[in-house]
Scaffold this motif. Structure first.
Motif, PDB file in Angstrom:
ATOM      1  N   TYR A  86       0.806  -1.286  -0.080  1.00 19.18           N
ATOM      2  CA  TYR A  86      -0.183  -0.104   0.101  1.00 19.18           C
ATOM      3  C   TYR A  86       1.193   1.260  -0.013  1.00 19.18           C
ATOM      4  N   PRO A  87       0.795   2.097  -0.816  1.00 19.03           N
ATOM      5  CA  PRO A  87       1.686   3.102  -1.034  1.00 19.03           C
ATOM      6  C   PRO A  87       1.774   4.060  -0.211  1.00 19.03           C
TER       7      PRO A  87
ATOM      8  N   GLY B  16     -17.366   2.884 -11.475  1.00 17.29           N
ATOM      9  CA  GLY B  16     -17.070   1.822 -10.456  1.00 17.29           C
ATOM     10  C   GLY B  16     -15.781   1.715  -9.603  1.00 17.29           C
ATOM     11  N   VAL B  17     -14.932   2.644  -9.897  1.00 23.22           N
ATOM     12  CA  VAL B  17     -13.488   2.806  -9.253  1.00 23.22           C
ATOM     13  C   VAL B  17     -13.809   3.089  -7.740  1.00 23.22           C
ATOM     14  N   GLY B  18     -12.900   2.407  -7.130  1.00 24.90           N
ATOM     15  CA  GLY B  18     -13.059   2.646  -5.605  1.00 24.90           C
ATOM     16  C   GLY B  18     -11.726   2.102  -4.996  1.00 24.90           C
ATOM     17  N   PRO B  19     -11.663   2.556  -3.444  1.00 22.13           N
ATOM     18  CA  PRO B  19     -10.566   2.207  -2.859  1.00 22.13           C
ATOM     19  C   PRO B  19     -10.242   0.870  -2.318  1.00 22.13           C
ATOM     20  N   VAL B  20      -9.098   0.316  -2.035  1.00 21.06           N
ATOM     21  CA  VAL B  20      -8.684  -0.790  -1.628  1.00 21.06           C
ATOM     22  C   VAL B  20      -7.777  -0.670  -0.220  1.00 21.06           C
ATOM     23  N   LYS B  21      -7.592  -1.674   0.314  1.00 18.77           N
ATOM     24  CA  LYS B  21      -6.916  -1.722   1.675  1.00 18.77           C
ATOM     25  C   LYS B  21      -5.905  -3.013   1.657  1.00 18.77           C
ATOM     26  N   PRO B  22      -4.916  -2.917   2.676  1.00 16.39           N
ATOM     27  CA  PRO B  22      -4.128  -4.002   2.734  1.00 16.39           C
ATOM     28  C   PRO B  22      -4.847  -5.188   2.829  1.00 16.39           C
TER      29      PRO B  22
END
Length: 236
Positions: free
Chosen positions: A74-75, A208-214
């Motif tokens: 995760y950057p 439909g773009v969206g966030p991600v998490k570790p």
């Protein structure tokens, strides 16, 4: 020069595997098209009127490229790391000021791609009229699957494109929904650049773009082209 001396070892050539071949595709440049699906443009609060607009582009360094199947950290510097699933066109011939009818000859093949984005940084830059580099052009932010030679596929005009996060569908569209199709993009871009073998062109992402998490696992598919996968690792 074969006898050149460098201060340190130069980076190896960035390349991608080619389906059905032991030869690899050396990557020269990475062009990305912004807002090329109407529904995505609307969700980004920037609707597009094709009659009064032209495509716009940003570039990503080849050093940002990682192959499908990798785990990336995760950057740094973001609290809103997002996915963008895309069809990628791989260029295999030189072209400058080509016509739409001639654009197909430039295509070597296609692959599935992910344009990973530090969305919070991109939106700050966008709203302040600044370049998007911090939001787009950073380590491990460009993901590609194996390249499929054009062959009988020709110039793709239709085909399902989709993305899942942890098995849940997030993006689903068809290439026929591109605002500017592949011949239009190649013809337009070739009026500003001499397109070269090794260039990659990300053609835009659906809504439909969206966030991600570790810990999240991303899997995507482009019909007739192939799959892509990415796992989000711990934060840097």
């Amino acid at each position: 020069m074969s006898d050149a001396k460098y201060l340190w070892t130069p980076a190896p050539v960035t390349s991608l595997p080619v389906r059905g071949s032991d030869a690899r595709f050396p990557v020269k440049r990475i062009f990305c098209v912004g807002r090329n699906y109407h529904a995505h443009a609307i969700e980004m609060s920037r609707p597009v009127d094709k009659a009064s607009s032209k495509p716009f582009y940003f570039l990503k360094d080849p050093s940002t490229l990682v192959p499908s199947g990798m785990t990336v950290p995760y950057p740094a510097g973001t609290a809103n790391y997002q996915y963008e699933m895309e069809l990628v066109v791989a260029i295999g011939a030189e072209g400058f000021r080509v016509t739409e009818s001639d654009a197909g000859r430039l295509i070597y093949g296609y692959c599935a791609g992910l344009d990973m984005t530090r969305r919070d940084l991109q939106l700050v830059a966008r709203d302040q009229g600044r370049p998007w580099d911090l939001g787009k052009n950073f380590e491990n932010s460009t993901v590609c699957g194996a390249i499929v030679p054009q062959g009988d596929l020709g110039v793709l005009k239709t085909g399902a494109i989709s993305l899942q996060v942890n098995g849940e569908q997030k993006q689903s569209a068809d290439l026929s929904q591109l605002i500017w199709d592949i011949p239009e993009l190649l013809a337009d871009l070739s009026h500003y650049y001499h397109l070269q073998p090794g260039d990659l062109i990300f053609t835009g992402t659906p809504e439909g773009v969206g966030p991600v998490k570790p810990g999240d696992r991303l899997t995507g598919h482009v019909e007739k082209v192939g799959d892509i996968a990415l796992t989000i690792g711990t934060a840097e």
